[in-house]
Write a protein that holds these residues in place. Structure first.
Motif, PDB file in Angstrom:
ATOM      1  N   SER A  96     107.322  49.656 133.198  1.00 12.79           N
ATOM      2  CA  SER A  96     106.266  49.016 132.900  1.00 12.79           C
ATOM      3  C   SER A  96     105.567  49.130 131.807  1.00 12.79           C
ATOM      4  O   SER A  96     104.671  48.246 130.897  1.00 12.79           O
ATOM      5  CB  SER A  96     105.348  48.769 133.943  1.00 12.79           C
ATOM      6  OG  SER A  96     104.639  49.765 134.397  1.00 12.79           O
ATOM      7  N   ILE A  97     105.324  50.511 131.366  1.00 11.31           N
ATOM      8  CA  ILE A  97     104.516  50.902 129.932  1.00 11.31           C
ATOM      9  C   ILE A  97     105.441  50.713 128.915  1.00 11.31           C
ATOM     10  O   ILE A  97     105.147  50.199 127.970  1.00 11.31           O
ATOM     11  CB  ILE A  97     104.297  52.310 130.249  1.00 11.31           C
ATOM     12  CG1 ILE A  97     103.231  52.497 131.384  1.00 11.31           C
ATOM     13  CG2 ILE A  97     103.715  52.839 129.233  1.00 11.31           C
ATOM     14  CD1 ILE A  97     102.998  54.112 131.793  1.00 11.31           C
ATOM     15  N   ALA A  98     106.652  51.152 128.945  1.00 10.51           N
ATOM     16  CA  ALA A  98     107.596  51.104 128.015  1.00 10.51           C
ATOM     17  C   ALA A  98     108.710  50.440 127.955  1.00 10.51           C
ATOM     18  O   ALA A  98     110.161  50.615 127.752  1.00 10.51           O
ATOM     19  CB  ALA A  98     108.013  52.487 127.427  1.00 10.51           C
ATOM     20  N   GLY A  99     108.710  48.922 128.484  1.00 12.42           N
ATOM     21  CA  GLY A  99     109.781  48.280 128.703  1.00 12.42           C
ATOM     22  C   GLY A  99     110.802  47.772 127.708  1.00 12.42           C
ATOM     23  O   GLY A  99     111.954  47.832 127.680  1.00 12.42           O
ATOM     24  N   LEU A 100     109.777  47.772 126.562  1.00  7.92           N
ATOM     25  CA  LEU A 100     110.574  47.452 125.039  1.00  7.92           C
ATOM     26  C   LEU A 100     110.879  48.745 124.498  1.00  7.92           C
ATOM     27  O   LEU A 100     110.226  49.774 124.454  1.00  7.92           O
ATOM     28  CB  LEU A 100     109.679  46.517 124.141  1.00  7.92           C
ATOM     29  CG  LEU A 100     109.282  45.058 124.911  1.00  7.92           C
ATOM     30  CD1 LEU A 100     108.456  44.438 123.618  1.00  7.92           C
ATOM     31  CD2 LEU A 100     110.479  44.298 124.883  1.00  7.92           C
ATOM     32  N   ARG A 101     112.037  48.916 124.084  1.00  4.48           N
ATOM     33  CA  ARG A 101     112.223  50.053 123.263  1.00  4.48           C
ATOM     34  C   ARG A 101     111.506  50.242 122.044  1.00  4.48           C
ATOM     35  O   ARG A 101     111.020  49.594 121.080  1.00  4.48           O
ATOM     36  CB  ARG A 101     113.994  50.034 122.649  1.00  4.48           C
ATOM     37  CG  ARG A 101     114.942  49.946 123.941  1.00  4.48           C
ATOM     38  CD  ARG A 101     115.010  51.026 124.716  1.00  4.48           C
ATOM     39  NE  ARG A 101     115.434  52.345 124.076  1.00  4.48           N
ATOM     40  CZ  ARG A 101     115.541  53.788 124.608  1.00  4.48           C
ATOM     41  NH1 ARG A 101     115.175  53.401 125.887  1.00  4.48           N
ATOM     42  NH2 ARG A 101     115.770  54.349 123.969  1.00  4.48           N
ATOM     43  N   GLY A 102     111.029  51.655 121.737  1.00  4.94           N
ATOM     44  CA  GLY A 102     110.391  52.121 120.894  1.00  4.94           C
ATOM     45  C   GLY A 102     111.009  53.504 120.377  1.00  4.94           C
ATOM     46  O   GLY A 102     112.218  53.708 120.202  1.00  4.94           O
ATOM     47  N   PRO A 103     109.928  54.584 120.347  1.00  4.80           N
ATOM     48  CA  PRO A 103     110.488  56.010 119.810  1.00  4.80           C
ATOM     49  C   PRO A 103     111.450  56.353 121.013  1.00  4.80           C
ATOM     50  O   PRO A 103     111.397  56.124 122.146  1.00  4.80           O
ATOM     51  CB  PRO A 103     109.228  56.709 119.695  1.00  4.80           C
ATOM     52  CG  PRO A 103     107.978  55.600 119.575  1.00  4.80           C
ATOM     53  CD  PRO A 103     108.580  54.553 120.112  1.00  4.80           C
TER      54      PRO A 103
END
Length: 209
Positions: free
Chosen positions: A45-52
């Motif tokens: 829920s915090i990082a559902g979208l890809r990032g680092p």
């Protein structure tokens, strides 16, 4: 330029701050006794979208725990607090890079072989009586890594803050750093302002400090 891992992210606000400020890795702590502990569902829920790149921190885990985590939340790297044989087995089972966390107090504690692993997180040995492994916000003598012939990639951790990371890099010769409590305004709660300040300080020309 120094690479930076922000570990123990627990809120979307902290995740966005670290991502926007240029963190190279984001760490999620799956150790239940840590104030930074998150479940796989919370991490998603915090990082559902890809990032680092995502790093999952596990302490003496069994295979089922990692498997259950990966079924919900994908990870790029596993940071393991365990002996080398356990780390090898985990790397073989899941096909992911494994960083072994190593606590040091003197030069003789530093790894001398790659141990067949992707890298190391080098931090202070846990204080006597500590109920959690890791640096526990404590720094070691950073100069002991200065002339160390590292057998593989490594990150410097433990006791780092925005006001000392440049000096830590200059003394240690590290090319990557790992911070958790040093960017918190209370245990387990990351400060977006401190995250931004830390990344800016680390990625400045720290070797000139």
């Amino acid at each position: 330029m120094i690479r930076v891992k922000i570990c123990g992210i627990t809120t979307p606000q902290a995740y966005r701050a670290a991502t926007d400020a240029g963190a190279d890795w984001i760490g999620f702590n799956f150790f239940s006794r840590s104030p930074r502990h998150v479940t796989p569902q919370q991490a998603e829920s915090i990082a559902g979208l890809r990032g680092p790149s995502r790093v999952g921190l596990f302490v003496e885990p069994d295979m089922a725990m990692i498997e259950q985590t990966l079924a919900v939340f994908s990870l790029d790297i596993l940071q393991i607090y365990a002996g080398a044989p356990t780390c090898w087995a985990i790397a073989a089972r899941f096909g992911l890079p494994v960083w072994r966390a190593v606590g040091v107090a003197q030069a003789s504690d530093l790894p001398r072989t790659s141990e067949g692993l992707a890298g190391f997180v080098i931090e202070a040995k846990a204080p006597a009586g500590a109920d959690r492994p890791g640096g526990n916000a404590t720094a070691f003598d950073w100069s002991i890594t200065r002339n160390w012939q590292s057998p593989g990639p490594w990150l410097l951790g433990g006791g780092l803050r925005p006001d000392n990371v440049a000096m830590a890099v200059a003394l240690s010769g590290a090319s990557a750093v790992d911070v958790s409590s040093g960017v918190e305004d209370q245990p387990g709660h990351k400060s977006p302002e401190l995250i931004r300040a830390f990344i800016a300080a680390a990625k400045a020309d720290a070797h000139q400090a």
